[in-house]
Design an enzyme around this catalytic site. Structure first.
Site, mmCIF file in Angstrom:
data_model
loop_
_atom_site.group_PDB
_atom_site.id
_atom_site.type_symbol
_atom_site.label_atom_id
_atom_site.label_comp_id
_atom_site.label_asym_id
_atom_site.label_seq_id
_atom_site.Cartn_x
_atom_site.Cartn_y
_atom_site.Cartn_z
ATOM 1 N N GLY A 63 -10.333 125.081 -20.454
ATOM 2 C CA GLY A 63 -10.895 125.252 -21.790
ATOM 3 C C GLY A 63 -10.762 124.059 -22.720
ATOM 4 C CG LEU A 67 -19.314 122.398 -21.864
ATOM 5 C CD1 LEU A 67 -20.199 123.056 -20.821
ATOM 6 C CD2 LEU A 67 -20.169 121.821 -22.985
ATOM 7 N NE ARG A 90 -7.610 117.901 -20.317
ATOM 8 C CZ ARG A 90 -8.446 117.534 -21.280
ATOM 9 N NH1 ARG A 90 -8.089 116.611 -22.157
ATOM 10 N NH2 ARG A 90 -9.643 118.075 -21.380
ATOM 11 C CE1 TYR A 195 -19.582 119.551 -11.706
ATOM 12 C CE2 TYR A 195 -21.727 118.488 -11.835
ATOM 13 C CZ TYR A 195 -20.785 119.359 -12.357
ATOM 14 O OH TYR A 195 -21.046 120.023 -13.533
ATOM 15 C CB ILE A 225 -23.773 120.275 -22.281
ATOM 16 C CG1 ILE A 225 -24.189 121.309 -21.218
ATOM 17 C CG2 ILE A 225 -23.554 120.939 -23.652
ATOM 18 C CD1 ILE A 225 -25.518 122.003 -21.454
HETATM 19 N N1 LIG Z 1 -20.719 119.251 -19.757
HETATM 20 C C1 LIG Z 1 -21.857 119.328 -19.087
HETATM 21 O O1 LIG Z 1 -22.813 118.577 -19.340
HETATM 22 C C2 LIG Z 1 -22.013 120.348 -18.005
HETATM 23 C C3 LIG Z 1 -23.259 120.515 -17.399
HETATM 24 C C4 LIG Z 1 -23.393 121.421 -16.359
HETATM 25 C C5 LIG Z 1 -22.316 122.203 -15.981
HETATM 26 N N2 LIG Z 1 -21.120 122.046 -16.592
HETATM 27 C C6 LIG Z 1 -20.002 122.857 -16.142
HETATM 28 O O2 LIG Z 1 -19.371 123.497 -17.237
HETATM 29 C C7 LIG Z 1 -17.953 123.560 -17.008
HETATM 30 C C8 LIG Z 1 -17.222 122.939 -18.187
HETATM 31 O O3 LIG Z 1 -17.644 121.606 -18.282
HETATM 32 P P1 LIG Z 1 -16.944 120.550 -19.248
HETATM 33 O O4 LIG Z 1 -17.973 119.541 -19.559
HETATM 34 O O5 LIG Z 1 -16.224 121.232 -20.342
HETATM 35 O O6 LIG Z 1 -15.896 119.887 -18.231
HETATM 36 P P2 LIG Z 1 -14.705 118.858 -18.581
HETATM 37 O O7 LIG Z 1 -14.586 117.916 -17.458
HETATM 38 O O8 LIG Z 1 -14.889 118.307 -19.940
HETATM 39 O O9 LIG Z 1 -13.445 119.825 -18.608
HETATM 40 C C9 LIG Z 1 -12.918 120.406 -17.438
HETATM 41 C C10 LIG Z 1 -11.516 120.904 -17.730
HETATM 42 O O10 LIG Z 1 -10.951 121.403 -16.499
HETATM 43 C C11 LIG Z 1 -9.574 121.158 -16.563
HETATM 44 N N3 LIG Z 1 -8.950 121.225 -15.238
HETATM 45 C C12 LIG Z 1 -8.912 120.272 -14.264
HETATM 46 N N4 LIG Z 1 -8.143 120.685 -13.228
HETATM 47 C C13 LIG Z 1 -7.695 121.927 -13.543
HETATM 48 C C14 LIG Z 1 -6.852 122.868 -12.891
HETATM 49 N N5 LIG Z 1 -6.300 122.608 -11.694
HETATM 50 N N6 LIG Z 1 -6.608 124.046 -13.506
HETATM 51 C C15 LIG Z 1 -7.131 124.327 -14.723
HETATM 52 N N7 LIG Z 1 -7.934 123.461 -15.389
HETATM 53 C C16 LIG Z 1 -8.196 122.275 -14.804
HETATM 54 C C17 LIG Z 1 -9.449 119.771 -17.192
HETATM 55 O O11 LIG Z 1 -8.144 119.566 -17.740
HETATM 56 C C18 LIG Z 1 -10.558 119.808 -18.242
HETATM 57 O O12 LIG Z 1 -10.061 120.142 -19.520
HETATM 58 C C19 LIG Z 1 -17.702 122.850 -15.675
HETATM 59 O O13 LIG Z 1 -17.597 123.800 -14.654
HETATM 60 C C20 LIG Z 1 -18.944 122.018 -15.478
HETATM 61 O O14 LIG Z 1 -19.226 121.826 -14.117
HETATM 62 C C21 LIG Z 1 -20.940 121.133 -17.598
HETATM 63 C C1 LIG Z 2 -24.966 117.641 -15.581
HETATM 64 C C2 LIG Z 2 -23.522 117.985 -15.603
HETATM 65 O O1 LIG Z 2 -23.156 118.827 -14.581
HETATM 66 C C3 LIG Z 2 -22.520 116.982 -16.013
HETATM 67 N N1 LIG Z 2 -22.741 116.610 -17.392
HETATM 68 C C4 LIG Z 2 -22.523 115.740 -15.155
HETATM 69 O O2 LIG Z 2 -23.239 114.833 -15.498
HETATM 70 O O3 LIG Z 2 -21.827 115.697 -14.171
#
Ligand SMILES: NC(=O)c1ccc[n+]([C@@H]2O[C@H](COP(=O)([O-])OP(=O)(O)OC[C@H]3O[C@@H](n4cnc5c(N)ncnc54)[C@H](O)[C@@H]3O)[C@@H](O)[C@H]2O)c1
Ligand SMILES: C[C@@H](O)[C@H](N)C(=O)O
Length: 373
Positions: A63, A67, A90, A195, A225
């Site tokens: 969290g 996002l 973290r 990924y 995003i």
């Molecule tokens: N941000 C985007 O553009 C985007 C786009 C498509 C999908 N997503 C998906 O949305 C979700 C959230 O994305 P985000 O951008 O916030 O990711 P992020 O990389 O910013 O955050 C991921 C979080 O996971 C935590 N993490 C890592 N290892 C862990 C563990 N062992 N146990 C618990 N937590 C752990 C990290 O500390 C980090 O805070 C992800 O599954 C991502 O694949 C994000």
């Molecule tokens: C698209 C999405 O999953 C993420 N922002 C990445 O670029 O990896």
């Protein structure tokens, strides 16, 4: 041999022959209904629905990323503060720690996850922990552990405790052999990043648990995003967040993708609203369990043109990162989300002009406050 007899024989071999010799198809169905880790015999395998007064108890994993905090804020407005627990491995900054319940949770530690779900009577789980596309390529074994082993733990805990489970997927779940313009929900998915591979695995495993164990699994494939008050975690679409900081701070930006690289993108408010909407959608309205969602598609050149309308002196230069470029070139250019729009009424609010105005206003006011202090 008739299929039912064949299945009976196979199940008979797996379970041992029934002593009474009166084995019927029912035990086979029961066998098919058990989860890989213990599930109480009296568990109901369909997630409970919630009345107006009966609020879900929510856990968000991972969290503290780009996002999760925004999702917690949205859900806390909808379901009350104390019903939404943010978790990560973290340490949270003060303002997040004091904004509502926070707990340590490592998704690789199954016992820790189960304890949190049991002790806090969790009913909905949003699984956000992941390593994104670019950092995943830089650390494949960690990405495999977090994105695949971690997902297995989450699926099992959700099945055991009858949770409604949301797992985000991504445009990165498609690859160079997928149709790219537009990319429909159902088509070839052969991604070339760890990924993407882990996200296709998550989609398939979630759907499998849904069909086999009745797990209430819901999944949206997010575009890249764009958020104003949180930093991206190491993806291919990160440039579209960084450009706003640099444009306001320095009047220029060096982009790590080619000017013509077109990718689907979405403003964070639309993404989080879609997530809540699909979780609240009646199960009967979901003809699928994994949906594309879309808002806009643009290239770095398009984005720079839009920024120029607000900051006429803005300059963009290009210094291409070959790893990110190869990833972007294999991803969708446009996303077809017609099923989400048809089934549960998905509709985005932000197109490119509104996105740019919102981002510049947010950071502009930040910059003005910083300059004034
Ligand atoms: N941000 C985007 O553009 C985007 C786009 C498509 C999908 N997503 C998906 O949305 C979700 C959230 O994305 P985000 O951008 O916030 O990711 P992020 O990389 O910013 O955050 C991921 C979080 O996971 C935590 N993490 C890592 N290892 C862990 C563990 N062992 N146990 C618990 N937590 C752990 C990290 O500390 C980090 O805070 C992800 O599954 C991502 O694949 C994000
Ligand atoms: C698209 C999405 O999953 C993420 N922002 C990445 O670029 O990896």
């Amino acid at each position: 041999m008739p299929v039912t007899r064949l299945l009976r024989q196979v199940a008979g071999q797996m379970l041992g022959s029934p002593a009474c010799g009166c084995w019927t198809a029912t035990p086979l169905l029961q066998f098919l209904g058990t989860s890989p880790r213990q599930i109480p015999a009296d568990a109901s395998f369909h997630s409970a629905s919630f009345s107006g007064t009966d609020q879900p108890r929510v856990l968000i994993t991972g969290g503290l990323g780009q996002l999760g905090v925004g999702l917690a804020n949205l859900l806390r407005k909808r379901f009350e503060k104390d019903n939404v627990i943010l978790s990560d491995i973290r340490k949270p900054p003060d303002h997040i720690f004091h904004s509502g319940p926070f707990i340590y949770s490592d998704i690789l530690d199954y016992k820790n996850l189960r304890e949190i779900v049991v002790n806090n009577r969790i009913t909905w789980l949003f699984h956000y922990s992941a390593l994104l596309s670019a950092v995943g390529e830089a650390n494949v074994s960690l990405a495999r552990a977090v994105n695949i082993t971690g997902l297995h733990n989450v699926l099992d805990v959700a099945a055991e405790h009858n949770l409604r489970l949301f797992v985000p997927s991504t445009i990165g779940a498609f690859g160079p052999t997928s149709p790219r313009n537009p990319t429909p929900d159902l088509c070839v998915q052969r991604p070339r990043t760890i990924y993407g591979v882990s996200k296709v695995h998550a989609e398939l495993m979630g759907e499998y648990y849904h069909h086999r164990y009745g797990l209430d699994f819901r999944c949206l494939r997010y575009p890249g995003i764009i958020s104003a008050d949180s930093q991206p975690g190491g993806g291919t679409t990160d440039y579209a967040v960084q450009i706003f900081h640099d444009a306001l701070k320095n009047g220029k930006f060096e982009c790590n993708l080619k000017p013509s690289t077109r990718l689907p993108m979405m403003y964070i408010d639309d993404c989080l609203r879609a997530t809540l909407e699909v979780m609240e959608a009646p199960a009967e309205s979901l003809s699928m369990r994994t949906y594309n969602i879309n808002a806009m598609s643009f290239t770095p050149e398009d984005l720079a043109q839009e920024v120029l309308k607000h900051i006429p002196e803005f300059q963009i230069t290009y210094n291409v990162d070959s790893v990110r470029q190869a990833i972007a070139d294999s991803w969708p250019m446009n996303f077809d989300d017609s099923n989400a729009r048809k089934d549960w009424g998905w509709k985005h609010d932000f197109d490119l002009p509104e996105l740019v105005t919102t981002m510049l206003n947010f950071h502009g006011s930040d910059t003005r406050v910083a300059q004034a202090n």
